[in-house]
Design a protein around this motif. Structure first.
Motif, PDB file in Angstrom:
ATOM      1  N   ALA A 117       0.835  -1.208   0.000  1.00 50.33           N
ATOM      2  CA  ALA A 117       0.000   0.000   0.000  1.00 50.33           C
ATOM      3  C   ALA A 117       0.869   1.258   0.000  1.00 50.33           C
ATOM      4  O   ALA A 117       0.568   2.227  -0.717  1.00 50.33           O
ATOM      5  CB  ALA A 117      -0.930  -0.007   1.199  1.00 50.33           C
ATOM      6  N   LEU A 118       1.947   1.259   0.768  1.00 47.97           N
ATOM      7  CA  LEU A 118       2.840   2.421   0.791  1.00 47.97           C
ATOM      8  C   LEU A 118       3.561   2.595  -0.545  1.00 47.97           C
ATOM      9  O   LEU A 118       3.711   3.714  -1.035  1.00 47.97           O
ATOM     10  CB  LEU A 118       3.864   2.293   1.922  1.00 47.97           C
ATOM     11  N   ARG A 119       3.995   1.493  -1.141  1.00 51.73           N
ATOM     12  CA  ARG A 119       4.638   1.572  -2.463  1.00 51.73           C
ATOM     13  C   ARG A 119       3.655   2.135  -3.491  1.00 51.73           C
ATOM     14  O   ARG A 119       4.036   2.926  -4.355  1.00 51.73           O
ATOM     15  CB  ARG A 119       5.127   0.201  -2.920  1.00 51.73           C
ATOM     16  N   SER A 120       2.398   1.725  -3.396  1.00 52.52           N
ATOM     17  CA  SER A 120       1.377   2.241  -4.303  1.00 52.52           C
ATOM     18  C   SER A 120       1.178   3.743  -4.124  1.00 52.52           C
ATOM     19  O   SER A 120       1.093   4.493  -5.106  1.00 52.52           O
ATOM     20  CB  SER A 120       0.059   1.499  -4.059  1.00 52.52           C
ATOM     21  N   GLN A 121       1.125   4.192  -2.878  1.00 49.18           N
ATOM     22  CA  GLN A 121       0.990   5.624  -2.606  1.00 49.18           C
ATOM     23  C   GLN A 121       2.183   6.396  -3.171  1.00 49.18           C
ATOM     24  O   GLN A 121       2.028   7.477  -3.738  1.00 49.18           O
ATOM     25  CB  GLN A 121       0.893   5.873  -1.097  1.00 49.18           C
ATOM     26  N   ARG A 122       3.371   5.824  -3.018  1.00 48.30           N
ATOM     27  CA  ARG A 122       4.571   6.499  -3.537  1.00 48.30           C
ATOM     28  C   ARG A 122       4.555   6.545  -5.058  1.00 48.30           C
ATOM     29  O   ARG A 122       4.921   7.556  -5.662  1.00 48.30           O
ATOM     30  CB  ARG A 122       5.832   5.794  -3.035  1.00 48.30           C
ATOM     31  N   LEU A 123       4.103   5.460  -5.698  1.00 48.05           N
ATOM     32  CA  LEU A 123       3.979   5.468  -7.159  1.00 48.05           C
ATOM     33  C   LEU A 123       3.050   6.586  -7.610  1.00 48.05           C
ATOM     34  O   LEU A 123       3.328   7.271  -8.601  1.00 48.05           O
ATOM     35  CB  LEU A 123       3.470   4.117  -7.671  1.00 48.05           C
ATOM     36  N   ASN A 124       1.940   6.766  -6.901  1.00 48.18           N
ATOM     37  CA  ASN A 124       0.998   7.831  -7.261  1.00 48.18           C
ATOM     38  C   ASN A 124       1.639   9.208  -7.121  1.00 48.18           C
ATOM     39  O   ASN A 124       1.427  10.076  -7.979  1.00 48.18           O
ATOM     40  CB  ASN A 124      -0.264   7.744  -6.399  1.00 48.18           C
ATOM     41  N   MET A 125       2.390   9.423  -6.058  1.00 46.01           N
ATOM     42  CA  MET A 125       3.065  10.713  -5.868  1.00 46.01           C
ATOM     43  C   MET A 125       4.065  10.982  -6.989  1.00 46.01           C
ATOM     44  O   MET A 125       4.110  12.076  -7.553  1.00 46.01           O
ATOM     45  CB  MET A 125       3.814  10.748  -4.536  1.00 46.01           C
ATOM     46  N   LEU A 126       4.884   9.975  -7.285  1.00 47.33           N
ATOM     47  CA  LEU A 126       5.894  10.148  -8.318  1.00 47.33           C
ATOM     48  C   LEU A 126       5.262  10.339  -9.689  1.00 47.33           C
ATOM     49  O   LEU A 126       5.742  11.157 -10.489  1.00 47.33           O
ATOM     50  CB  LEU A 126       6.855   8.960  -8.315  1.00 47.33           C
ATOM     51  N   ALA A 127       4.173   9.628  -9.966  1.00 44.93           N
ATOM     52  CA  ALA A 127       3.461   9.797 -11.241  1.00 44.93           C
ATOM     53  C   ALA A 127       2.892  11.208 -11.343  1.00 44.93           C
ATOM     54  O   ALA A 127       2.924  11.828 -12.418  1.00 44.93           O
ATOM     55  CB  ALA A 127       2.357   8.756 -11.371  1.00 44.93           C
ATOM     56  N   SER A 128       2.379  11.722 -10.241  1.00 46.80           N
ATOM     57  CA  SER A 128       1.867  13.087 -10.225  1.00 46.80           C
ATOM     58  C   SER A 128       2.982  14.090 -10.507  1.00 46.80           C
ATOM     59  O   SER A 128       2.791  15.059 -11.253  1.00 46.80           O
ATOM     60  CB  SER A 128       1.217  13.388  -8.874  1.00 46.80           C
ATOM     61  N   ASN A 129       4.151  13.850  -9.928  1.00 47.66           N
ATOM     62  CA  ASN A 129       5.290  14.726 -10.199  1.00 47.66           C
ATOM     63  C   ASN A 129       5.629  14.728 -11.678  1.00 47.66           C
ATOM     64  O   ASN A 129       5.835  15.788 -12.282  1.00 47.66           O
ATOM     65  CB  ASN A 129       6.515  14.288  -9.392  1.00 47.66           C
ATOM     66  N   ILE A 130       5.695  13.551 -12.273  1.00 44.22           N
ATOM     67  CA  ILE A 130       6.036  13.425 -13.694  1.00 44.22           C
ATOM     68  C   ILE A 130       4.979  14.112 -14.552  1.00 44.22           C
ATOM     69  O   ILE A 130       5.302  14.844 -15.489  1.00 44.22           O
ATOM     70  CB  ILE A 130       6.205  11.947 -14.083  1.00 44.22           C
TER      71      ILE A 130
END
Length: 114
Positions: free
Chosen positions: A13-26
C-alpha cells in the motif's frame, strides 16, 4: 490477515501511494509553481510498524523535494530524478506483490491439502 501477510500488505500500500506521488510529479513536470513531493518509505513503514494508521503515516512522511536546479517558473520537478525513482519504486512494488502472490499460492495449496 496481518498474521498471514505480515508487513507486506502495508508495504504494498505504501509503495502504491509512492507510485501515485511520483506519477503526479512526472505528470506536472511542466506545470508552473508545482512542487514535487515524495514519500520517505523507510520512515513510513517504521511508523506503520509502530501502530500509526497507513494514511496518517503517508501524510506525516511525505515531503517536498528540494531540487538541485529549480526552474525559473517555480516548478521543482526534475524529470530524470522522478523517472528514476518511479522505476525503482515500481520494481520494489512488483517484488512485494510477487512475494504476496507466493504467499497466497501457499495458502491455496494448504487449503486444498496439497
Amino acid at each position: 490477515m496481518d498474521k498471514i501477510f505480515g508487513i507486506y500488505g502495508d508495504a504494498l500500500a505504501l509503495r502504491s501511494q509512492r507510485l501515485n506521488m511520483l506519477a503526479s510529479n512526472i505528470a506536472n513536470a511542466a506545470t508552473p509553481h508545482f512542487k514535487a513531493r515524495d514519500l520517505d518509505f523507510d520512515k513510513a513503514i517504521a511508523s506503520v510498524l509502530d501502530g500509526t494508521p497507513l494514511n496518517d503515516s503517508v501524510a506525516s512522511n511525505s515531503r517536498y523535494r528540494v531540487p538541485l536546479q529549480p526552474a525559473m517558473d517555480g516548478n521543482t520537478v526534475e524529470l530524470s530524478t522522478e523517472q528514476t525513482l518511479f522505476a525503482e519504486n515500481a520494481v520494489q512494488y512488483r517484488s512485494t506483490l510477487s512475494f504476496l502472490e507466493g504467499r497466497l499460492g501457499t495458502l491455496r495449496r494448504a487449503m486444498k491439502g496439497e
